[in-house]
Scaffold this motif. Sequence first.
Motif, PDB file in Angstrom:
ATOM      1  N   CYS A 144      27.525 -11.388 -16.831  1.00 28.44           N
ATOM      2  CA  CYS A 144      28.237 -10.120 -16.906  1.00 28.44           C
ATOM      3  C   CYS A 144      27.302  -9.017 -17.387  1.00 28.44           C
ATOM      4  CB  CYS A 144      29.453 -10.216 -17.820  1.00 28.44           C
ATOM      5  SG  CYS A 144      29.049 -10.592 -19.515  1.00 28.44           S
ATOM      6  N   GLY A 145      27.654  -7.796 -17.082  1.00 28.36           N
ATOM      7  CA  GLY A 145      26.971  -6.614 -17.586  1.00 28.36           C
ATOM      8  C   GLY A 145      25.469  -6.578 -17.364  1.00 28.36           C
ATOM      9  N   ALA A 146      24.763  -6.114 -18.406  1.00 31.49           N
ATOM     10  CA  ALA A 146      23.304  -5.959 -18.335  1.00 31.49           C
ATOM     11  C   ALA A 146      22.615  -7.288 -18.106  1.00 31.49           C
ATOM     12  CB  ALA A 146      22.789  -5.308 -19.614  1.00 31.49           C
ATOM     13  N   PHE A 147      23.202  -8.345 -18.640  1.00 33.68           N
ATOM     14  CA  PHE A 147      22.602  -9.667 -18.471  1.00 33.68           C
ATOM     15  C   PHE A 147      22.596 -10.066 -16.995  1.00 33.68           C
ATOM     16  CE2 PHE A 147      22.572 -14.321 -18.752  1.00 33.68           C
ATOM     17  CZ  PHE A 147      21.381 -14.457 -19.459  1.00 33.68           C
ATOM     18  N   ALA A 148      23.684  -9.752 -16.296  1.00 35.55           N
ATOM     19  CA  ALA A 148      23.760 -10.056 -14.867  1.00 35.55           C
ATOM     20  C   ALA A 148      22.694  -9.269 -14.108  1.00 35.55           C
ATOM     21  CB  ALA A 148      25.144  -9.719 -14.326  1.00 35.55           C
ATOM     22  N   TRP A 149      22.455  -8.021 -14.497  1.00 39.44           N
ATOM     23  CA  TRP A 149      21.430  -7.222 -13.844  1.00 39.44           C
ATOM     24  C   TRP A 149      20.053  -7.854 -14.033  1.00 39.44           C
ATOM     25  CZ3 TRP A 149      20.483  -4.176 -10.121  1.00 39.44           C
ATOM     26  CH2 TRP A 149      19.319  -3.428 -10.074  1.00 39.44           C
ATOM     27  N   THR A 150      19.789  -8.368 -15.232  1.00 39.56           N
ATOM     28  CA  THR A 150      18.510  -9.024 -15.512  1.00 39.56           C
ATOM     29  C   THR A 150      18.346 -10.262 -14.634  1.00 39.56           C
ATOM     30  OG1 THR A 150      18.615  -8.262 -17.791  1.00 39.56           O
ATOM     31  CG2 THR A 150      17.095 -10.060 -17.323  1.00 39.56           C
ATOM     32  N   ILE A 151      19.381 -11.073 -14.546  1.00 43.20           N
ATOM     33  CA  ILE A 151      19.331 -12.271 -13.698  1.00 43.20           C
ATOM     34  C   ILE A 151      19.114 -11.851 -12.246  1.00 43.20           C
ATOM     35  CG2 ILE A 151      20.673 -14.214 -12.798  1.00 43.20           C
ATOM     36  CD1 ILE A 151      19.608 -14.583 -15.657  1.00 43.20           C
ATOM     37  N   HIS A 152      19.801 -10.794 -11.812  1.00 44.90           N
ATOM     38  CA  HIS A 152      19.646 -10.296 -10.450  1.00 44.90           C
ATOM     39  C   HIS A 152      18.196  -9.885 -10.196  1.00 44.90           C
ATOM     40  CE1 HIS A 152      20.600  -8.303  -6.698  1.00 44.90           C
ATOM     41  NE2 HIS A 152      20.028  -7.204  -7.153  1.00 44.90           N
ATOM     42  N   ARG A 153      17.574  -9.178 -11.155  1.00 42.72           N
ATOM     43  CA  ARG A 153      16.180  -8.754 -11.001  1.00 42.72           C
ATOM     44  C   ARG A 153      15.251  -9.958 -10.955  1.00 42.72           C
ATOM     45  NH1 ARG A 153      14.299  -3.820 -11.518  1.00 42.72           N
ATOM     46  NH2 ARG A 153      12.472  -4.521 -12.647  1.00 42.72           N
ATOM     47  N   VAL A 154      15.520 -10.983 -11.729  1.00 40.70           N
ATOM     48  CA  VAL A 154      14.704 -12.200 -11.694  1.00 40.70           C
ATOM     49  C   VAL A 154      14.796 -12.832 -10.315  1.00 40.70           C
ATOM     50  CG1 VAL A 154      14.508 -14.543 -12.593  1.00 40.70           C
ATOM     51  CG2 VAL A 154      14.795 -12.633 -14.164  1.00 40.70           C
ATOM     52  N   ARG A 155      15.993 -12.888  -9.758  1.00 41.12           N
ATOM     53  CA  ARG A 155      16.173 -13.456  -8.420  1.00 41.12           C
ATOM     54  C   ARG A 155      15.408 -12.652  -7.374  1.00 41.12           C
ATOM     55  NH1 ARG A 155      22.521 -15.227  -8.169  1.00 41.12           N
ATOM     56  NH2 ARG A 155      22.340 -16.874  -9.704  1.00 41.12           N
ATOM     57  N   ILE A 156      15.398 -11.310  -7.505  1.00 46.06           N
ATOM     58  CA  ILE A 156      14.666 -10.475  -6.560  1.00 46.06           C
ATOM     59  C   ILE A 156      13.173 -10.778  -6.658  1.00 46.06           C
ATOM     60  CG2 ILE A 156      13.953  -8.100  -6.042  1.00 46.06           C
ATOM     61  CD1 ILE A 156      16.824  -7.251  -6.705  1.00 46.06           C
ATOM     62  N   VAL A 157      12.643 -10.881  -7.865  1.00 44.98           N
ATOM     63  CA  VAL A 157      11.233 -11.198  -8.048  1.00 44.98           C
ATOM     64  C   VAL A 157      10.936 -12.557  -7.412  1.00 44.98           C
ATOM     65  CG1 VAL A 157       9.478 -11.780  -9.762  1.00 44.98           C
ATOM     66  CG2 VAL A 157      10.927  -9.777 -10.094  1.00 44.98           C
ATOM     67  N   GLN A 158      11.790 -13.548  -7.657  1.00 36.83           N
ATOM     68  CA  GLN A 158      11.572 -14.859  -7.076  1.00 36.83           C
ATOM     69  C   GLN A 158      11.661 -14.794  -5.557  1.00 36.83           C
ATOM     70  OE1 GLN A 158      14.445 -17.224  -9.139  1.00 36.83           O
ATOM     71  NE2 GLN A 158      13.035 -17.702 -10.792  1.00 36.83           N
ATOM     72  N   TYR A 159      12.558 -14.014  -5.053  1.00 35.52           N
ATOM     73  CA  TYR A 159      12.731 -13.850  -3.616  1.00 35.52           C
ATOM     74  C   TYR A 159      11.425 -13.376  -2.984  1.00 35.52           C
ATOM     75  CZ  TYR A 159      14.286 -10.912   0.353  1.00 35.52           C
ATOM     76  OH  TYR A 159      14.425 -10.276   1.552  1.00 35.52           O
ATOM     77  N   HIS A 160      10.793 -12.366  -3.583  1.00 34.29           N
ATOM     78  CA  HIS A 160       9.532 -11.863  -3.046  1.00 34.29           C
ATOM     79  C   HIS A 160       8.417 -12.894  -3.182  1.00 34.29           C
ATOM     80  CE1 HIS A 160      11.013  -7.929  -2.059  1.00 34.29           C
ATOM     81  NE2 HIS A 160      11.577  -7.839  -3.250  1.00 34.29           N
ATOM     82  N   GLN A 161       8.406 -13.612  -4.283  1.00 39.04           N
ATOM     83  CA  GLN A 161       7.400 -14.663  -4.462  1.00 39.04           C
ATOM     84  C   GLN A 161       7.575 -15.755  -3.409  1.00 39.04           C
ATOM     85  OE1 GLN A 161       8.010 -15.950  -8.476  1.00 39.04           O
ATOM     86  NE2 GLN A 161       6.884 -14.238  -9.360  1.00 39.04           N
ATOM     87  N   TYR A 162       8.817 -16.138  -3.139  1.00 33.01           N
ATOM     88  CA  TYR A 162       9.082 -17.165  -2.131  1.00 33.01           C
ATOM     89  C   TYR A 162       8.595 -16.718  -0.761  1.00 33.01           C
ATOM     90  CZ  TYR A 162      12.273 -19.105  -5.632  1.00 33.01           C
ATOM     91  OH  TYR A 162      12.823 -19.620  -6.766  1.00 33.01           O
ATOM     92  N   LEU A 163       8.919 -15.478  -0.404  1.00 29.33           N
ATOM     93  CA  LEU A 163       8.511 -14.974   0.904  1.00 29.33           C
ATOM     94  C   LEU A 163       7.000 -14.867   1.030  1.00 29.33           C
ATOM     95  CD1 LEU A 163      11.199 -12.274   1.726  1.00 29.33           C
ATOM     96  CD2 LEU A 163      11.014 -14.617   2.546  1.00 29.33           C
ATOM     97  N   THR A 164       6.336 -14.441  -0.040  1.00 27.87           N
ATOM     98  CA  THR A 164       4.875 -14.353  -0.016  1.00 27.87           C
ATOM     99  C   THR A 164       4.263 -15.733   0.172  1.00 27.87           C
ATOM    100  OG1 THR A 164       4.893 -12.396  -1.433  1.00 27.87           O
ATOM    101  CG2 THR A 164       2.828 -13.650  -1.336  1.00 27.87           C
ATOM    102  N   ARG A 165       4.739 -16.704  -0.582  1.00 28.16           N
ATOM    103  CA  ARG A 165       4.203 -18.072  -0.455  1.00 28.16           C
ATOM    104  C   ARG A 165       4.508 -18.649   0.924  1.00 28.16           C
ATOM    105  NH1 ARG A 165       6.065 -19.463  -6.339  1.00 28.16           N
ATOM    106  NH2 ARG A 165       7.944 -20.107  -5.249  1.00 28.16           N
ATOM    107  N   PHE A 166       5.709 -18.394   1.428  1.00 31.04           N
ATOM    108  CA  PHE A 166       6.070 -18.891   2.756  1.00 31.04           C
ATOM    109  C   PHE A 166       5.191 -18.244   3.826  1.00 31.04           C
ATOM    110  CE2 PHE A 166       8.926 -18.896   6.549  1.00 31.04           C
ATOM    111  CZ  PHE A 166       8.917 -20.271   6.750  1.00 31.04           C
ATOM    112  N   PHE A 167       5.005 -16.932   3.746  1.00 24.24           N
ATOM    113  CA  PHE A 167       4.153 -16.225   4.692  1.00 24.24           C
ATOM    114  C   PHE A 167       2.737 -16.805   4.686  1.00 24.24           C
ATOM    115  CE2 PHE A 167       0.879 -12.972   5.261  1.00 24.24           C
ATOM    116  CZ  PHE A 167       1.100 -12.625   6.578  1.00 24.24           C
ATOM    117  N   GLU A 168       2.173 -16.996   3.492  1.00 23.86           N
ATOM    118  CA  GLU A 168       0.817 -17.530   3.392  1.00 23.86           C
ATOM    119  C   GLU A 168       0.723 -18.927   3.988  1.00 23.86           C
ATOM    120  OE1 GLU A 168       0.135 -17.141  -0.808  1.00 23.86           O
ATOM    121  OE2 GLU A 168      -0.371 -15.004  -0.641  1.00 23.86           O
ATOM    122  N   ASP A 169       1.739 -19.748   3.779  1.00 19.48           N
ATOM    123  CA  ASP A 169       1.739 -21.104   4.335  1.00 19.48           C
ATOM    124  C   ASP A 169       1.833 -21.080   5.857  1.00 19.48           C
ATOM    125  OD1 ASP A 169       1.936 -24.089   3.940  1.00 19.48           O
ATOM    126  OD2 ASP A 169       3.830 -23.722   4.980  1.00 19.48           O
TER     127      ASP A 169
END
Length: 157
Positions: free
Chosen positions: A7-32
């Motif tokens: 909930c609240g600000a905590f949910a936003w933080t979790i959402h931002r972590v997921r976005i960062v992971q999302y970009h990391q996943y795509l970068t690693r997938f692209f490189e592979d």
Amino acid sequence: MRTKTFCGAFAWTIHRVRIVQYHQYLTRFFEDVLKSSNSSGFTQFFYRSRSTVLITLFVASGKRGHFHSLETILQTIPNRIVSRTTIKNILDEGVEQKFFLKTIDETDNRRRVYQLNTNLEPEIINWVKRQQRIFDLNIDWSTKKLQPLFSKKLSII
């Protein structure tokens, strides 16, 4: 101590972590994919096009007694995605290069079925493990169960 959903600000933080992971996943997938596309043999064949990826994955998913025929592949992969001619050409090339084995169906002698060459199993296992590392998947190989990435509940006091 009780368990609550995000909930609240905590949910936003979790959402931002997921976005960062999302970009990391795509970068690693692209490189592979890029690295694999420049290789030779089966890996080059596999990554050559979306069509070869789809057909190879489908053929590889077959089990003894349930291998896939051309008709099964045509029924599964829509014609608007891959044409019959393209499917047939990919299967023929895979057989010619010994990536696929074409055999007589155990239950119907008139049908020809395709399976992945068992010599490629180590390469397929390495591919699965690379995907596991790329996407940080937690697979318990003893039970073959996937542990979801974001399944943890948070405890709030």
